[in-house]
Motif scaffolding. Structure first.
Motif, mmCIF file in Angstrom:
data_model
loop_
_atom_site.group_PDB
_atom_site.id
_atom_site.type_symbol
_atom_site.label_atom_id
_atom_site.label_comp_id
_atom_site.label_asym_id
_atom_site.label_seq_id
_atom_site.Cartn_x
_atom_site.Cartn_y
_atom_site.Cartn_z
ATOM 1 N N LEU A 1 -39.614 -8.457 36.650
ATOM 2 C CA LEU A 1 -40.548 -9.562 36.903
ATOM 3 C C LEU A 1 -40.183 -10.325 38.179
ATOM 4 N N ASP B 1 -45.757 -23.998 39.958
ATOM 5 C CA ASP B 1 -44.921 -22.971 39.329
ATOM 6 C C ASP B 1 -45.382 -22.616 37.922
ATOM 7 N N LYS C 1 -47.585 -14.009 36.590
ATOM 8 C CA LYS C 1 -46.168 -13.729 36.814
ATOM 9 C C LYS C 1 -45.383 -15.048 36.890
ATOM 10 N N PRO C 2 -44.143 -15.045 36.418
ATOM 11 C CA PRO C 2 -43.365 -16.287 36.426
ATOM 12 C C PRO C 2 -42.715 -16.571 37.779
ATOM 13 N N ASP C 3 -42.671 -17.847 38.121
ATOM 14 C CA ASP C 3 -41.870 -18.302 39.263
ATOM 15 C C ASP C 3 -40.463 -18.679 38.799
ATOM 16 N N ILE C 4 -40.388 -19.186 37.563
ATOM 17 C CA ILE C 4 -39.104 -19.598 36.965
ATOM 18 C C ILE C 4 -39.039 -19.024 35.549
ATOM 19 N N ILE C 5 -37.886 -18.493 35.185
ATOM 20 C CA ILE C 5 -37.643 -18.093 33.797
ATOM 21 C C ILE C 5 -36.506 -18.934 33.244
ATOM 22 N N PRO D 1 -38.620 -13.278 39.097
ATOM 23 C CA PRO D 1 -38.953 -14.682 39.403
ATOM 24 C C PRO D 1 -38.041 -15.215 40.510
ATOM 25 N N GLU D 2 -38.472 -16.273 41.163
ATOM 26 C CA GLU D 2 -37.644 -16.869 42.212
ATOM 27 C C GLU D 2 -36.369 -17.472 41.634
ATOM 28 N N TYR E 1 -41.713 -19.174 32.433
ATOM 29 C CA TYR E 1 -41.552 -18.434 31.187
ATOM 30 C C TYR E 1 -40.346 -19.036 30.460
ATOM 31 N N ARG F 1 -33.006 -15.862 43.392
ATOM 32 C CA ARG F 1 -33.235 -14.497 43.888
ATOM 33 C C ARG F 1 -32.782 -14.376 45.339
#
Length: 467
Positions: free
Chosen positions: A412, A321, A388-392, A414-415, A324, A463
């Motif tokens: 963006l 992962d 690209k982020p998977d987690i913010i 993110p998941e 951000y 998400r």
């Protein structure tokens, strides 16, 4: 019991039972269809009160007498309780404090964010602070007055300006509790007044910081600008002589009117340029953070270990992962996650703070992190080559996340979003704004501030599969 004409009005006296605590700390009671808010009340107490403000559906009342005590009461441990505005709930047993805080947060999220009580973690008790006294690693003291009338302490309860002299504070570790008394004694003899005293005022803020890991102490004195800073050297010498673990003494000036404990210009720094706090992880690892005079850091070190670990557990990241970390400060939560993920990218608008985060990454040997001076909502400030982020991770101020930043997060996609908040109202508002693509699936609250009305919340927004 009411007044003679039996009509509820301003000045009426009534007997009421406190049923619960409102967010912010007031007791709640019901009387003749009205909701009554009462300061200095404990759930379970029966009180005689005077109505001070009356509206159509609610009223405010002043406590006059405790008729029946509550099983939830506790004996305050500080001599200044009730006068000092720092603590609201020393008179409530700690187990009851965290119960009511958890309920307040759940009720707020359900009412404002329409978040159901079926959400994992909703309705559960708040995770308590490992320490209930001596837990703070930072305390900001105010100055007021001149000469023998000069006081060093906290704002009086209910006042925005009056300062109560506080010789010591039991929320600080024992090693630095006598610092405000030493500073007050010195400043009363300095022939310099305080900033609020009027023209020529000098003393503004005293900041005491201490590492719970090393025991090292930092003192930061903030004054108004002056052609001469003659009293500072004497204060510095006194404190180094009297405080064994004092390693840093900083002096800053501040011109701005806002009454905040942050220097605008560093005049002098004696000793070590920073103190270091170390937080332990449940996997046996640890993360250290350099704390400079103006740096932000969670004020409860043992509580921060709980908070950061809970964020990591709720996020449940994969080793692949990209995270951000928005409003990242000096590294905070993202740095705590770094060893569990592929990359951490932190965003802050302060260049000074970003430099501090980079230093902390170097201190910990963290090579999979990147810190950028940018506002994520301004695409022109964000390098285009970023993955690209998977987690913010979001840890915004009390006002919440600005709408343009939320829009950028939605784009963006993110998941997962891990949202940390000290204000459940703005957390609920922002969760509702994100509901187009995200559902709040897990929730937790951590008490970082025992005996106060404040609480930290952690929400996991996931998400939708359809998104």
């Amino acid at each position: 019991m009411t007044n003679e004409n039996n009509a509820l009005a301003k000045g009426s006296t009534i007997e009421i039972e406190i049923e619960s605590l409102a967010f912010g700390g007031q007791g709640i009671a019901r009387h003749e269809g009205l909701t009554i808010f009462v300061d200095n009340a404990v759930p379970g107490q029966v009180l005689r009160c005077e109505i001070t403000k009356l509206k159509k559906r609610f009223a405010f009342a002043k406590r006059l007498e405790v008729i029946t005590p509550s099983k939830e009461e506790a004996t305050p441990f500080c001599e200044h309780f009730g006068i000092c505005g720092g603590c609201l709930h020393q008179d409530i047993a700690y187990g009851s404090q965290i119960y009511w805080k958890g309920r307040q947060v759940s009720d707020t999220l359900a009412r404002i964010g329409k978040i159901t009580k079926d959400t994992e973690g909703m309705g559960q008790d708040t995770i308590g602070s490992p320490l209930q006294t001596g837990y703070r690693n930072r305390m900001d003291f105010s100055f007021q007055g001149y000469g023998k009338e000069l006081s060093v302490g906290f704002k009086k309860r209910g006042s925005e300006t009056e300062v109560v002299s506080v010789s010591s504070c039991p929320l600080l570790p024992e090693s630095c509790r006598n610092i405000p008394a030493l500073v007050e004694e010195y400043c009363t003899k300095s022939e310099f007044g305080t900033f609020r005293h009027g023209k020529g005022g000098y003393w503004r803020k005293l900041v005491v910081r201490v590492s719970h890991d090393s025991g090292k102490i930092m003192i930061h004195v903030i004054t108004a600008p002056s052609k001469t800073h003659s009293p500072i050297k004497g204060l510095e010498e006194l404190l180094f002589a009297k405080i064994p673990n004092l390693k840093t003494f900083a002096h800053s000036t501040r011109i701005g009117r806002p009454d905040i404990a942050s220097g605008e210009r560093l005049i002098s720094l004696t000793g070590e340029p920073f103190i270091t706090e170390t937080l332990k992880k449940s996997d046996g690892g640890s993360v250290s953070y350099k704390i400079s005079p103006n740096a932000f850091f969670q004020t409860n070190s043992s509580g921060a270990e709980v908070l950061f670990q809970r964020c990591l557990d709720i996020a449940s990241p994969a080793a692949t992962d990209v995270v951000y970390d928005l409003f990242c400060g000096s590294g905070g939560i993202g740095m705590f996650m770094a060893s569990n993920v592929k990359k951490v990218i932190g965003f802050e608008i302060s260049k000074e703070t970003v430099l501090s985060a980079r230093e902390n990454a170097k201190l910990n040997g963290i090579e999979n992190s990147q810190y950028i001076t940018a506002n994520l909502s301004n695409e022109g400030e964000v390098p285009t080559e970023l993955p690209k982020p998977d987690i913010i991770v979001l840890d915004p101020p009390r006002s919440g996340v600005p709408a343009p930043t939320l829009e950028r997060i939605l784009s963006l996609a993110p998941e997962k979003i891990v949202y940390v908040s000290c204000n459940p109202s703005t957390l609920a508002r922002d969760a509702e704004r994100l509901e187009e693509k995200y559902t709040l699936t897990k929730f937790s609250s951590v008490d970082m501030f025992p005996h106060t009305a404040h609480i930290e919340c952690i929400a996991l927004l996931t998400r939708h599969s359809k998104s």
